[in-house]
Enzyme design. Sequence first.
Site, mmCIF file in Angstrom:
data_model
loop_
_atom_site.group_PDB
_atom_site.id
_atom_site.type_symbol
_atom_site.label_atom_id
_atom_site.label_comp_id
_atom_site.label_asym_id
_atom_site.label_seq_id
_atom_site.Cartn_x
_atom_site.Cartn_y
_atom_site.Cartn_z
ATOM 1 N N GLN A 19 0.832 -1.200 0.000
ATOM 2 C CA GLN A 19 0.000 0.000 0.000
ATOM 3 C C GLN A 19 0.868 1.252 0.000
ATOM 4 O O GLN A 19 1.248 1.769 1.046
ATOM 5 C CB GLN A 19 -0.944 -0.003 1.209
ATOM 6 C CG GLN A 19 -1.945 1.123 1.105
ATOM 7 C CD GLN A 19 -3.122 0.923 2.022
ATOM 8 O OE1 GLN A 19 -3.231 -0.048 2.740
ATOM 9 N NE2 GLN A 19 -4.021 1.880 1.990
ATOM 10 N N PHE A 20 1.155 1.742 -1.202
ATOM 11 C CA PHE A 20 2.010 2.925 -1.343
ATOM 12 C C PHE A 20 1.391 4.164 -0.718
ATOM 13 O O PHE A 20 2.089 5.100 -0.353
ATOM 14 C CB PHE A 20 2.370 3.177 -2.816
ATOM 15 C CG PHE A 20 1.254 3.736 -3.636
ATOM 16 C CD1 PHE A 20 1.117 5.108 -3.796
ATOM 17 C CD2 PHE A 20 0.333 2.895 -4.256
ATOM 18 C CE1 PHE A 20 0.090 5.639 -4.551
ATOM 19 C CE2 PHE A 20 -0.698 3.411 -5.029
ATOM 20 C CZ PHE A 20 -0.817 4.788 -5.166
ATOM 21 N N THR A 21 0.071 4.167 -0.537
ATOM 22 C CA THR A 21 -0.585 5.352 0.002
ATOM 23 C C THR A 21 -0.234 5.618 1.463
ATOM 24 O O THR A 21 -0.545 6.686 1.985
ATOM 25 C CB THR A 21 -2.119 5.271 -0.150
ATOM 26 O OG1 THR A 21 -2.586 4.105 0.533
ATOM 27 C CG2 THR A 21 -2.514 5.205 -1.622
#
Length: 152
Positions: A78-80
């Site tokens: 999850q890059f967010t």
Amino acid sequence: MRAVIQRVSEASCKINGLATGEIAVGFLVLLGIEDADTEEDASWLAQKIIGMRIFSDENGLMNKALADVNGNILLISQFTLFAQTKKGNRPSFIRAAKPEKAIPLYELMIKTLENLSGKPIFTGVFGADMKVSLINDGPVTIMMDTKNKDNH
């Protein structure tokens, strides 16, 4: 690396309606990887995740680790987790690692968690549009950042 570790009674990941990973009791781990991350970060974080004692013992105290409850891990990239929200209303993800850096570290995290736990790690698919479902048990949610090791 940043991780959001959620104690779950169940969790699953689906892509286009097909399950890529499903667990009962265990951890749903959302993992963010930034450009500055190294193999050392992955090793440190994996050991912390496996050793995390956040399952209830006979007295209702958080005293048991994943192995003590025969739990599993669902690991989702999850890059967010590296969203920068200081300016404006549209988050910037400039600190998040690009796939050529992030994928090998994500795969290393999977292998390290498997080696430490002695169990397969369930996953989503890196970069895919995933639908993640969970029942957070407690709720218990722990956030960790390898750049803040002294605070953990």
